[in-house]
Motif scaffolding. Sequence first.
Motif, PDB file in Angstrom:
ATOM      1  N   LYS A 124       0.572  -1.218  -0.103  1.00  0.00           N
ATOM      2  CA  LYS A 124      -0.164   0.106   0.029  1.00  0.00           C
ATOM      3  C   LYS A 124       0.675   1.339  -0.090  1.00  0.00           C
ATOM      4  O   LYS A 124       0.555   2.140  -0.817  1.00  0.00           O
ATOM      5  N   LEU A 129       1.131   0.498  -4.280  1.00  0.00           N
ATOM      6  CA  LEU A 129      -0.175   0.966  -4.782  1.00  0.00           C
ATOM      7  C   LEU A 129      -0.596   2.465  -4.760  1.00  0.00           C
ATOM      8  O   LEU A 129      -1.272   2.761  -3.718  1.00  0.00           O
ATOM      9  N   TYR A 178      -1.762   4.678  -6.921  1.00  0.00           N
ATOM     10  CA  TYR A 178      -2.822   5.241  -7.359  1.00  0.00           C
ATOM     11  C   TYR A 178      -4.042   4.501  -7.519  1.00  0.00           C
ATOM     12  O   TYR A 178      -3.957   3.093  -7.457  1.00  0.00           O
ATOM     13  N   GLU A 179      -5.343   5.108  -7.799  1.00  0.00           N
ATOM     14  CA  GLU A 179      -6.617   4.220  -7.734  1.00  0.00           C
ATOM     15  C   GLU A 179      -6.730   3.370  -9.018  1.00  0.00           C
ATOM     16  O   GLU A 179      -6.502   4.166 -10.236  1.00  0.00           O
ATOM     17  N   CYS A 180      -6.919   2.355  -8.993  1.00  0.00           N
ATOM     18  CA  CYS A 180      -7.308   1.623 -10.349  1.00  0.00           C
ATOM     19  C   CYS A 180      -8.596   1.466 -10.476  1.00  0.00           C
ATOM     20  O   CYS A 180      -9.507   1.587  -9.555  1.00  0.00           O
ATOM     21  N   ASN A 181      -9.081   1.661 -11.817  1.00  0.00           N
ATOM     22  CA  ASN A 181     -10.398   1.804 -12.466  1.00  0.00           C
ATOM     23  C   ASN A 181     -11.026   0.220 -12.383  1.00  0.00           C
ATOM     24  O   ASN A 181     -12.252   0.527 -12.481  1.00  0.00           O
ATOM     25  N   LEU A 239      -5.856  -3.422 -11.227  1.00  0.00           N
ATOM     26  CA  LEU A 239      -5.487  -3.799  -9.984  1.00  0.00           C
ATOM     27  C   LEU A 239      -4.633  -4.951  -9.771  1.00  0.00           C
ATOM     28  O   LEU A 239      -3.595  -5.096  -9.480  1.00  0.00           O
TER      29      LEU A 239
END
Length: 68
Positions: free
Chosen positions: A18, A22, A24-27, A32
Amino acid sequence: GYDCYQNALAERVNGILKNEFLLYECNTISELKQLIDESVYVYNHVRPHLSLNMRTPAEVHDSYLCPA
């Protein structure tokens, strides 16, 4: 059986994922999964670890398989 030290190891790995990988936010779930796969590869093959004398886990593992 449950061992509290197993949970500590899992929490450490989750924290590293985290906080270091990780970012950035995955769509989508596939994004992911790809990001996690890449992160695990970097962690094991690229990122040196202080506790392993600045070697990667893959280098240490390989040295046990094929000692020099």
